[in-house]
Write an enzyme that holds these catalytic residues in place. Sequence first.
Site, short mmCIF file in Angstrom:
data_model
loop_
_atom_site.label_atom_id
_atom_site.label_comp_id
_atom_site.label_asym_id
_atom_site.label_seq_id
_atom_site.Cartn_x
_atom_site.Cartn_y
_atom_site.Cartn_z
N LYS A 157 0.82 -1.22 0.00
CA LYS A 157 0.00 0.00 0.00
C LYS A 157 0.86 1.27 0.00
O LYS A 157 0.48 2.26 -0.62
CB LYS A 157 -0.97 0.01 1.18
CG LYS A 157 -0.31 0.08 2.54
CD LYS A 157 -1.31 -0.02 3.65
CE LYS A 157 -0.67 -0.09 5.00
NZ LYS A 157 0.05 1.10 5.40
N THR A 158 2.02 1.23 0.68
CA THR A 158 2.87 2.44 0.70
C THR A 158 3.36 2.76 -0.70
O THR A 158 3.47 3.92 -1.08
CB THR A 158 4.06 2.24 1.68
OG1 THR A 158 3.55 1.71 2.90
CG2 THR A 158 4.75 3.56 1.98
N ASP A 175 -3.56 7.21 4.88
CA ASP A 175 -3.11 5.84 5.08
C ASP A 175 -3.77 5.27 6.33
O ASP A 175 -4.20 6.02 7.21
CB ASP A 175 -1.57 5.86 5.26
CG ASP A 175 -0.97 4.48 5.23
OD1 ASP A 175 -1.66 3.54 4.80
OD2 ASP A 175 0.20 4.33 5.64
N GLU A 176 -3.84 3.94 6.45
CA GLU A 176 -4.42 3.25 7.64
C GLU A 176 -5.80 3.83 7.97
O GLU A 176 -6.11 4.12 9.13
CB GLU A 176 -3.48 3.40 8.85
CG GLU A 176 -2.08 2.84 8.66
CD GLU A 176 -2.02 1.32 8.62
OE1 GLU A 176 -3.08 0.67 8.61
OE2 GLU A 176 -0.90 0.78 8.57
N ARG A 211 2.02 -11.24 10.01
CA ARG A 211 3.38 -10.67 10.19
C ARG A 211 4.43 -11.66 9.72
O ARG A 211 5.56 -11.29 9.46
CB ARG A 211 3.68 -10.38 11.69
CG ARG A 211 2.83 -9.38 12.42
CD ARG A 211 2.61 -8.11 11.69
NE ARG A 211 1.37 -8.15 10.92
CZ ARG A 211 1.09 -7.37 9.91
NH1 ARG A 211 1.93 -6.46 9.52
NH2 ARG A 211 -0.05 -7.46 9.26
N GLN A 222 -7.76 -5.29 9.47
CA GLN A 222 -6.66 -4.94 10.38
C GLN A 222 -7.06 -3.79 11.32
O GLN A 222 -6.19 -3.08 11.83
CB GLN A 222 -5.42 -4.56 9.59
CG GLN A 222 -4.81 -5.75 8.85
CD GLN A 222 -3.46 -5.41 8.25
OE1 GLN A 222 -2.46 -5.29 8.95
NE2 GLN A 222 -3.42 -5.23 6.94
#
Length: 671
Positions: A28-29, A214-215, A603, A245
């Site tokens: 996503k970044t 973001d997020e 993770r 998330q």
Amino acid sequence: MKLNPGQNQAVNYISGPCLVLAGAGSGKTRVITNKIAYLVRECELPARYIAAVTFTNKAAREMKERVAQTLGKKEARGLKVSTFHTLGLNIIKSEVKTLGLKPGFSLFDDKDSMALLKDLTATELDGDKEQLSLLQSCISSWKNDLILPEHLKNKAMSPGEVEFAEFYQRYHNNLRAYNALDFDDLILLPTLLLQTNETVRQKWQTKIRYLLVDEYQDTNTSQYELVRLLVGERARFTVVGDDDQSIYSWRGARPQNLVLLQKDFPSLKVVKLEQNYRSSGRILHCANILIQNNPHVFEKKLFSELGYGDPLNIIIAKNEEHEAERVVAEMLAHKFMQATSFKDYAILYRGNFQSRVFEKVLMSNRIPYKISGGMSFFGRTEVKDIMAYLRLLVNQDDDNALLRVINTPTRGIGRVSLEKLGNLANQQKTSMFAAAFSPYLQEHVSGKALVAIEQFARWIVELSDQVVRGDGISTVRDMIKTMGYEEWLYESSTSPKAAEMAMANISTLFGWISGMLEGGELDPPMNLQEVVNRLILRDMMERGEDQDESDQVQLMTLHSSKGLEFPYVFMVGMEEGLLPHQSSIDEDNIEEERRLAYVGITRAQRALFFTLVKERRQFGELINPEPSRFLYELPQDDVIWEQKKQKVSAEAQQQKGEMGIANLRNMLNKK
């Protein structure tokens, strides 16, 4: 690396509102940084009209660096990349007059706020920690929901709520008197201002012509509203988030904000990023199956092209000590067989208390480890106190520093006197320190408090003069000696040992200051003002820093692990009551706990181990926990429960032995 079709679509869609549903590890970044570059280069929108907002300084810094690499400094000039709170602070600074604040306003952190609330409610709550903590979180929730004290009073409430609303009003009044803001005000004030003031709203909508968030699943009510007001009718924005998330509802985050977008922006385009670049296919398959047990507005399924990978192992231990020993033994054997590094391993747990026993076993095995989210040196109370004295020494207009230390150690200057001093400063439009020298002070404050304020102010001026004369080291030494801090520490600390450790920290700080004032071979000497600014900057940089690249096992909570990745992960304490947590079971909030387990699983890049115990000591009694329901929700063909392990064939055994011997030879050759 080329963008995949989903990423490409997300980058190129700029004509309207866009929601990018980005699964864990889906890049996503890259989408955000590439989209900024696309807006500047292909759409010819100057970077100064673009703002990108995220939740942590670390994420903002990484995004800034990646954009600078893609665009270069010249093209990226003027781009605003910050946290929500920094954006809010910038709006407040720009609109300070409209908001009725003095320019030099102070910022209160949660400790400053708690100290003020404790003071304001001394009669009613008498320092009751639980009640104070509840009050602090109620005020935070009210502010996050854009509710001011006056709005609360019109609501029908129980006597307890009426009392808390009254405390909120007092807290609000005191902050105003001190010309101070707390953390939640940084979103609340700009949002209310943009809601009510069309001129300011249009000004900021012109300043920010494209917004990226973001997020997004972590936004609360006020942050959502702030985004809505900044994008306005034009609705040129991209938000990136993952409803699977969302693990911060206890902090006010609302995953429903993803759904609300469709209602508020009917032309919303939804782009899904489902290819994961982090984990093996098996780890992702397990994560997908687990999270399907939660209801979804947006369906998505992660996939990986990195191969299917090893089964997930479930290790069963007798008790928590045995659990830690098993994890460390498994890790050492795995490290030896795979020739890996300690930093490739992470131990993730639901609650901080679980880390102690792992630390003990790691230490006794001389294994280097690092706990993320521990307190930094500058976060310690005594270091913050001395830093506040130094800030006041070099800048007498720093009201926040003055409020922290004017009655630390105790000098008999209470809350009421400070409020009066704050009100006088507001009337005279000066700092509180300047108000301490006002001829009108005795009309507001009298008796011992008046004498104490005047003495304190004179003492600071004398020390400040000493600094100006250029003798920084002896000034700081005199200050620490004459303030009576050491005596006060021994009186107020929980034990003499605690006071001793606090004084040792002050001594370390003094050593740093002396070194910087004197200068060294490579560093020129600094003056005290420069030293203080350098240390404040160091504190801010270190606060969220986990960029330590040394070879250490990583220990952290599942909440802290979000956004990170590790080759090998141990998720420990996979039991009913721990994950899912008992409070979530009681409140019927299993969905968020499942999302937390999903975050933990995703993770892991190559291998994942779960552990649980047959008995655990809890609040002094032994309990026999059940395995976490989440373990049973995983596809059982992909996990190996320890007691159900199949017998290893002779061929596989031989192969394993040969690998071990090869690694041993390799290690001996290196020596």
